[in-house]
Scaffold this active site. Structure first.
Site, mmCIF file in Angstrom:
data_model
loop_
_atom_site.group_PDB
_atom_site.id
_atom_site.type_symbol
_atom_site.label_atom_id
_atom_site.label_comp_id
_atom_site.label_asym_id
_atom_site.label_seq_id
_atom_site.Cartn_x
_atom_site.Cartn_y
_atom_site.Cartn_z
ATOM 1 N N ARG A 110 -9.624 4.395 -7.417
ATOM 2 C CA ARG A 110 -8.874 3.996 -6.231
ATOM 3 C C ARG A 110 -9.844 3.923 -5.063
ATOM 4 O O ARG A 110 -10.806 4.686 -4.981
ATOM 5 C CB ARG A 110 -7.756 5.001 -5.908
ATOM 6 C CG ARG A 110 -6.811 5.304 -7.057
ATOM 7 C CD ARG A 110 -6.047 4.132 -7.602
ATOM 8 N NE ARG A 110 -5.244 3.494 -6.571
ATOM 9 C CZ ARG A 110 -4.648 2.328 -6.725
ATOM 10 N NH1 ARG A 110 -4.769 1.667 -7.836
ATOM 11 N NH2 ARG A 110 -3.941 1.822 -5.759
ATOM 12 N N ASN A 129 1.125 3.945 -3.060
ATOM 13 C CA ASN A 129 0.832 5.371 -2.862
ATOM 14 C C ASN A 129 1.938 6.241 -3.438
ATOM 15 O O ASN A 129 1.664 7.257 -4.078
ATOM 16 C CB ASN A 129 0.661 5.683 -1.367
ATOM 17 C CG ASN A 129 -0.751 5.444 -0.875
ATOM 18 O OD1 ASN A 129 -1.639 5.077 -1.621
ATOM 19 N ND2 ASN A 129 -0.937 5.636 0.416
ATOM 20 N N GLU A 165 0.828 -1.213 0.000
ATOM 21 C CA GLU A 165 0.000 0.000 0.000
ATOM 22 C C GLU A 165 0.859 1.259 0.000
ATOM 23 O O GLU A 165 0.585 2.210 -0.733
ATOM 24 C CB GLU A 165 -0.944 0.005 1.210
ATOM 25 C CG GLU A 165 -2.028 -1.042 1.162
ATOM 26 C CD GLU A 165 -3.041 -0.825 0.055
ATOM 27 O OE1 GLU A 165 -3.257 0.329 -0.368
ATOM 28 O OE2 GLU A 165 -3.633 -1.823 -0.400
#
Length: 146
Positions: free
Chosen positions: A106, A52, A48
């Site tokens: 997203r 990002n 994650e």
């Protein structure tokens, strides 16, 4: 926190490197003999954070993502940094379902997922200078051994 081992990794912000980062940190963390759930939590959180950086930190050009992982007696500290565009409002960005890229479909759950899988999550960011995500995972199986 007595350091047992440390590693640093640097790679371009290309999507194919997300899996590389996740697997590399997991292999490094395996020195602590985590159970499968703990290892999966680490892999998910790293995935994650790196995603990002790739999507939000460097939306236009390819930049560099740096990972520093430190093993200590009770667990692992993972710092993921980029020199990308930064986050304007960290508090807002950390809210569940918030996304700055709705056109990419997203979920806006990256920070929420990191927070739920790790024991500590800290985010620092400066607009135009980049973002630093610091996470700690305590390995519970280590406590049971000692």
């Amino acid at each position: 926190m007595t350091i047992q081992n440390e590693m640093k990794l640097e790679f371009p912000s290309k999507s194919q490197n997300e899996a590389f980062a996740r697997i590399t940190v997991a292999a490094f963390a395996s020195q602590l003999d985590p159970n499968l759930e703990e290892l999966s939590d680490i892999k998910t959180a790293v995935s994650e954070a790196v995603t990002n950086s790739i999507i939000h930190g460097y939306p236009i050009e390819i930049g560099i993502i740096r990972i520093k992982a430190t093993l200590f007696e009770e667990g692992i500290e993972i710092i993921i940094e980029d020199n990308g565009i930064g986050i304007e409002n960290i508090e807002e960005a950390m809210k569940p379902l918030y996304t700055s890229k709705p056109e990419l479909e997203r979920s806006g759950m990256g920070f929420t997922i990191m927070e739920s899988f790790m024991d500590v999550l800290e985010v620092e960011s400066s607009k135009g200078k980049g973002t630093k995500v610091r996470m700690i995972k305590y390995i519970k199986s280590r406590e049971q051994i000692t």
